[in-house]
Design a protein around this motif. Structure first.
Motif, short mmCIF file in Angstrom:
data_model
loop_
_atom_site.label_atom_id
_atom_site.label_comp_id
_atom_site.label_asym_id
_atom_site.label_seq_id
_atom_site.Cartn_x
_atom_site.Cartn_y
_atom_site.Cartn_z
N GLU A 168 -40.16 -34.89 -2.74
CA GLU A 168 -38.77 -34.86 -3.19
C GLU A 168 -38.03 -36.01 -2.49
O GLU A 168 -38.09 -36.13 -1.26
CB GLU A 168 -38.12 -33.51 -2.87
CG GLU A 168 -36.61 -33.46 -2.97
CD GLU A 168 -36.03 -33.94 -4.31
OE1 GLU A 168 -36.47 -33.45 -5.35
OE2 GLU A 168 -35.14 -34.82 -4.29
N HIS B 209 -29.54 -31.17 -2.31
CA HIS B 209 -28.77 -32.38 -2.63
C HIS B 209 -28.11 -32.20 -4.00
O HIS B 209 -28.49 -31.32 -4.78
CB HIS B 209 -29.69 -33.62 -2.62
CG HIS B 209 -30.57 -33.72 -3.83
ND1 HIS B 209 -30.16 -34.31 -5.00
CD2 HIS B 209 -31.83 -33.29 -4.07
CE1 HIS B 209 -31.13 -34.25 -5.90
NE2 HIS B 209 -32.16 -33.63 -5.36
N SER C 209 -29.96 -29.52 -10.55
CA SER C 209 -30.24 -28.13 -10.16
C SER C 209 -29.35 -27.58 -9.05
O SER C 209 -29.57 -26.47 -8.59
CB SER C 209 -31.70 -28.02 -9.70
OG SER C 209 -32.59 -28.40 -10.71
N CYS D 20 -22.62 -32.95 -12.44
CA CYS D 20 -24.05 -32.62 -12.51
C CYS D 20 -24.61 -33.40 -13.70
O CYS D 20 -23.85 -33.79 -14.59
CB CYS D 20 -24.15 -31.11 -12.75
SG CYS D 20 -25.80 -30.42 -12.76
C1 LIG Z 1 -23.61 -28.66 -15.12
C2 LIG Z 1 -24.90 -28.02 -15.55
C3 LIG Z 1 -24.89 -26.71 -16.00
C4 LIG Z 1 -26.07 -26.12 -16.45
N1 LIG Z 1 -26.00 -24.82 -16.85
C5 LIG Z 1 -27.13 -24.21 -17.25
C6 LIG Z 1 -27.09 -22.83 -17.59
O1 LIG Z 1 -26.05 -22.18 -17.50
N2 LIG Z 1 -28.26 -22.25 -17.99
C7 LIG Z 1 -29.43 -22.94 -18.07
O2 LIG Z 1 -30.44 -22.35 -18.48
N3 LIG Z 1 -29.50 -24.25 -17.73
C8 LIG Z 1 -28.38 -24.89 -17.31
N4 LIG Z 1 -28.43 -26.21 -16.91
C9 LIG Z 1 -29.70 -26.93 -16.97
C10 LIG Z 1 -30.51 -26.77 -15.71
O3 LIG Z 1 -29.71 -26.80 -14.56
C11 LIG Z 1 -31.58 -27.87 -15.71
O4 LIG Z 1 -32.42 -27.59 -16.82
C12 LIG Z 1 -32.43 -27.89 -14.45
O5 LIG Z 1 -31.64 -27.92 -13.30
C13 LIG Z 1 -33.35 -29.11 -14.50
O6 LIG Z 1 -34.04 -29.20 -13.29
P1 LIG Z 1 -35.10 -30.32 -13.01
O7 LIG Z 1 -35.86 -29.88 -11.81
O8 LIG Z 1 -35.87 -30.62 -14.23
O9 LIG Z 1 -34.26 -31.63 -12.67
P2 LIG Z 1 -33.49 -32.01 -11.31
O10 LIG Z 1 -32.78 -30.84 -10.77
O11 LIG Z 1 -32.69 -33.23 -11.57
O12 LIG Z 1 -34.66 -32.35 -10.30
C14 LIG Z 1 -35.36 -33.56 -10.32
C15 LIG Z 1 -35.72 -33.87 -8.87
O13 LIG Z 1 -36.66 -34.93 -8.84
C16 LIG Z 1 -36.37 -35.74 -7.72
N5 LIG Z 1 -36.96 -37.04 -7.98
C17 LIG Z 1 -36.73 -37.83 -9.04
N6 LIG Z 1 -37.48 -38.94 -8.99
C18 LIG Z 1 -38.23 -38.85 -7.87
C19 LIG Z 1 -39.20 -39.70 -7.26
N7 LIG Z 1 -39.57 -40.85 -7.83
N8 LIG Z 1 -39.75 -39.31 -6.10
C20 LIG Z 1 -39.40 -38.13 -5.51
N9 LIG Z 1 -38.48 -37.28 -6.06
C21 LIG Z 1 -37.90 -37.65 -7.22
C22 LIG Z 1 -34.85 -35.76 -7.67
O14 LIG Z 1 -34.36 -36.10 -6.42
C23 LIG Z 1 -34.51 -34.33 -8.07
O15 LIG Z 1 -34.35 -33.50 -6.94
C24 LIG Z 1 -27.27 -26.84 -16.45
C25 LIG Z 1 -27.30 -28.16 -15.99
C26 LIG Z 1 -26.14 -28.74 -15.53
C27 LIG Z 1 -26.18 -30.16 -15.03
#
Ligand SMILES: Cc1cc2nc3c(=O)[nH]c(=O)nc-3n(C[C@H](O)[C@H](O)[C@H](O)COP(=O)(O)OP(=O)(O)OC[C@H]3O[C@@H](n4cnc5c(N)ncnc54)[C@H](O)[C@@H]3O)c2cc1C
Length: 370
Positions: free
Chosen positions: A33, A39, A44, A300
């Motif tokens: 990460e 963060h 998320s 976000c």
């Molecule tokens: C405002 C908002 C409200 C939402 N509300 C809802 C809801 O009510 N219900 C629902 O079901 N969903 C909701 N969602 C959607 C949900 O939050 C997302 O689907 C989910 O958080 C996606 O998570 P993720 O792990 O795919 O991405 P992220 O949380 O962005 O995680 C990606 C991670 O990868 C890391 N990373 C990236 N590149 C690299 C690299 N090269 N090397 C090391 N680390 C790296 C980043 O630092 C980050 O921590 C909402 C989203 C937002 C923004």
């Protein structure tokens, strides 16, 4: 050279779930990460997301059921309460509450369609027009505690987790594996699960042909109810969709669409004042039990496909998990299982989530799902 079964890139909700699922299966896992836990640069962070069963799409209704069972498993294994059932409301013609009610009935999900005056009596802090769908299985997920629980379980099952470590490059090898390069060294993985959220495109550029992914900066606002009460989650969809959910003593309210297009690197973290104005007028109109001046706000990122379907597919040794489109959180533990299945060589769970499907115009214009 260290060799592992799977490297997970990113520990948002998706990568945390993948690390938990893979380590539970006995795979050797290293997860990187870029930043520290909690963060606020990705998708998320925060303490609340909506969990709901109501969709205008049979596939997602079915998947929410499987996700709900896995949330319970996560709660049992971690000993924590992570999904708090509040019940959920859908109203507004744009959200098609009657169509959602029919799909929930087909799937055997308890739900009721309520006339607006009766709904106003049951939820006195809210106003309604038109039929209101209520389903009691909806609730609120705590993403920060869920990520902490999943990474803790993954670590106790043997996963090695490294925060503050960027994966700089992924280099496919002639033996079918991938060389994973970070600032602190390289290692060899049989498979890499990319769960990089809004950083997916920059990391996979030139490696995997991705469909269009649009990163938008969204904003959410927190409001203080006049009286303490148990609030349900809700979505009101007319031309636009606004959703809300309780977070502690406050109500979080936000627009599902209309975020400013940006990138993970260029986003400025500045709340759009026009969105604040629109959400405040929504609160004045539809939430009479709430003080319409927000007491807090944050930004976000959404990473969305054109049709708001997820990408859960594999190309060679690289598994791509991009389950955001503003509605991925509720599926988190299921997405972890799907990522682990893909890493283990199983086919994609559904044709709609493949890289190839997203290349074709779907014609689907998905409803607000949150
Ligand atoms: C405002 C908002 C409200 C939402 N509300 C809802 C809801 O009510 N219900 C629902 O079901 N969903 C909701 N969602 C959607 C949900 O939050 C997302 O689907 C989910 O958080 C996606 O998570 P993720 O792990 O795919 O991405 P992220 O949380 O962005 O995680 C990606 C991670 O990868 C890391 N990373 C990236 N590149 C690299 C690299 N090269 N090397 C090391 N680390 C790296 C980043 O630092 C980050 O921590 C909402 C989203 C937002 C923004």
């Amino acid at each position: 050279m260290t060799r592992v079964d799977v490297v997970v890139v990113g520990l948002g909700l998706t990568g945390s779930a993948a690390a938990w699922a893979l380590s539970r299966r006995g795979r050797s896992v290293v997860a990187f990460e870029a930043f520290q836990p909690d963060h606020r640069r990705g998708s998320s962070h925060g303490r609340s997301r909506i969990f709901r069963r109501a969709y205008t799409d049979r596939l997602y209704v079915e998947l929410t059921g499987r996700a709900g069972e896995l949330w319970r498993l996560l709660e049992r294994e971690s000993g924590e309460s992570l999904l708090h059932r509040t019940g959920g409301l859908d109203h507004g013609a744009g959200g098609e509450p009657e169509a959602m009610a029919a799909l929930l009935a087909d799937a055997g999900v308890p739900a009721e369609l309520i006339p607006p005056d009766e709904a106003a009596r049951r939820w006195p802090g809210m106003s309604f027009e038109g039929p209101v769908l209520f389903h009691p299985e909806a609730g609120v997920i705590d993403p920060e505690r869920a990520m902490a629980a999943m990474t803790r379980l993954a670590t106790s099952a043997g996963a090695r987790i490294s925060y503050g470590t960027w994966v700089d490059a992924l280099e496919p090898q002639s033996d079918g594996g991938v060389l994973v390069r970070t600032g602190s060294g390289s290692l060899h993985a049989r498979t890499v699960v990319v769960a990089a959220g809004p950083w997916t495109e920059p990391l996979l550029s030139g490696l995997v042909k991705l469909p269009r992914l649009t990163v938008t900066q969204q904003q959410v606002f927190f409001f203080r109810p006049h009286e303490s009460a148990v609030w349900p989650t809700f979505i009101r969809e007319d031309d636009d969709a606004v959703y809300g959910l309780p977070e502690g003593p406050l109500l979080k309210v936000a627009e599902h669409g209309r975020g400013r297009v940006t990138t993970a690197e260029d986003r400025d973290g500045v709340v759009d004042p026009a969105s604040r104005e629109r959400v405040m007028s929504f609160v004045r109109r539809w939430l009479p039990g709430v003080d319409p001046a927000p007491c807090d706000e944050l930004t976000c990122l959404y990473t969305s496909t054109d049709g708001e379907d997820f990408i859960l597919d594999r190309q060679g040794p690289i598994v791509v998990c991009s389950p955001c489109s503003g509605h991925g959180a509720k599926f988190t533990p299921l997405v972890g299982e799907i990522a682990a299945d893909l890493a283990d060589g199983h086919p994609p769970i559904h044709e709609r989530f493949t890289l190839a499907a997203h290349e074709r115009p779907s014609g689907r214009d998905r409803r607000a799902n949150s």
